[in-house]
Motif scaffolding. Structure first.
Motif, short mmCIF file in Angstrom:
data_model
loop_
_atom_site.label_atom_id
_atom_site.label_comp_id
_atom_site.label_asym_id
_atom_site.label_seq_id
_atom_site.Cartn_x
_atom_site.Cartn_y
_atom_site.Cartn_z
N PHE A 4 0.81 -0.57 0.11
CA PHE A 4 -0.11 -0.14 -0.03
C PHE A 4 0.92 0.99 0.07
CE2 PHE A 4 -2.63 -3.24 1.74
CZ PHE A 4 -3.89 -3.27 1.26
N PRO A 5 0.97 1.69 -1.48
CA PRO A 5 1.97 3.13 -1.14
C PRO A 5 1.25 4.43 -0.64
CG PRO A 5 1.06 2.82 -2.86
CD PRO A 5 0.37 1.58 -2.71
N SER A 6 2.94 5.20 0.01
CA SER A 6 2.05 6.34 0.67
C SER A 6 1.43 7.29 0.00
CB SER A 6 3.64 7.09 1.09
OG SER A 6 4.26 6.97 0.51
N PRO A 7 0.79 8.09 0.29
CA PRO A 7 0.76 9.85 -0.80
C PRO A 7 2.00 9.54 -1.77
CG PRO A 7 -0.54 10.02 1.26
CD PRO A 7 0.86 8.82 1.82
N ASP A 8 3.13 10.20 -0.78
CA ASP A 8 4.12 10.45 -1.74
C ASP A 8 5.21 9.25 -3.05
OD1 ASP A 8 5.05 13.15 -0.86
OD2 ASP A 8 6.61 12.02 0.66
N GLU A 9 4.45 8.61 -2.16
CA GLU A 9 5.13 7.37 -3.80
C GLU A 9 3.83 7.11 -4.74
OE1 GLU A 9 6.88 3.50 -1.02
OE2 GLU A 9 5.03 3.85 -0.38
N LEU A 29 3.22 8.85 -10.00
CA LEU A 29 2.46 8.76 -11.42
C LEU A 29 3.33 9.63 -12.69
CD1 LEU A 29 -0.32 10.89 -9.52
CD2 LEU A 29 -1.15 8.94 -10.91
N LYS A 30 4.83 9.76 -12.01
CA LYS A 30 5.71 10.88 -13.64
C LYS A 30 4.89 12.27 -13.75
CE LYS A 30 7.64 6.09 -14.24
NZ LYS A 30 7.92 5.09 -14.94
N LEU A 31 4.75 12.94 -13.56
CA LEU A 31 3.79 14.04 -14.33
C LEU A 31 4.84 15.65 -14.35
CD1 LEU A 31 1.12 14.53 -11.14
CD2 LEU A 31 1.20 13.04 -12.97
#
Length: 200
Positions: free
Chosen positions: A150-155, A160-162
């Motif tokens: 379960f990834p953290s918000p930062d992860e 997303l590579k925005l």
């Protein structure tokens, strides 16, 4: 077993899997937005899609499970709202068009699943000036399956590579109360990411 078959089997376990209420984070994060075109990814039994439609959004709602979509269509009919329901395995196909809001609420799967690829496609579907909201679990809670990360918000944001045309509006974790299989109230932790795409 395909993803569609797996989810159909999951939904067939009972007449209703979810609460029927919209996700709390979605309501909290987008209530101040002016309604436009919305895309609900992994709509399940339709609670978020129906709530969005009631707020005036023009909603496209997607799920891999035909069982879930049948329930969602009935929920929408009972609520008197019109929603464009589509069946997609989001790893293979994706709704056409661009949207003022793209919502991915708890888009998890207990088998191998390219969530990052789907979320990048979700970001691509956001119109200029639009909003992307991603809600995810930070723990298994009472319904755990396998070794899901379960990834953290930062992860999530990093995956997303925005480009520079995005602004992070929310990146946080928060507690949420939920009922387990026996009706007991438990507290688990969820992650919220909300981003806005710049207007040209």
């Amino acid at each position: 077993m395909s993803h569609e078959e797996a989810w159909d089997s999951r939904y067939a376990e009972s007449q209703q899997i979810w609460s029927g209420n919209p996700n709390v984070a979605l309501v909290s994060e987008i209530s101040d937005l002016s309604p436009g075109r919305a895309l609900d990814l992994g709509c399940g039994e339709g609670a978020d899609a129906v709530w969005l439609a009631r707020q005036g959004w023009q909603v496209t709602a997607v799920d891999v499970s035909g069982v879930a979509l049948a329930r969602a269509r009935q929920h929408a009919a009972d609520a008197g709202v019109t929603i464009d329901f589509q069946r997609h395995d989001l790893q293979e196909s994706f709704p056409a068009g661009s949207f003022d809001l793209v919502s991915a609420q708890f888009l998890h799967f207990w088998e191998e699943f390219d969530r990052e690829k789907i979320l990048r496609r979700a970001a691509d579907a956001v119109a200029p000036g639009g909003t992307l909201i991603i809600e995810g679990h930070m723990d298994h809670g009472p319904f755990g399956h396998g070794d899901i990360h379960f990834p953290s918000p930062d992860e999530v944001i990093a995956s997303l590579k925005l480009d520079d045309g995005w602004t992070v509006l929310t990146s946080t974790t928060h507690p949420r109360e939920q009922q387990d299989q026996d009706g007991n109230t438990i507290t688990r932790v969820d992650a919220t990411v909300k981003l806005r795409r710049s207007s040209p």
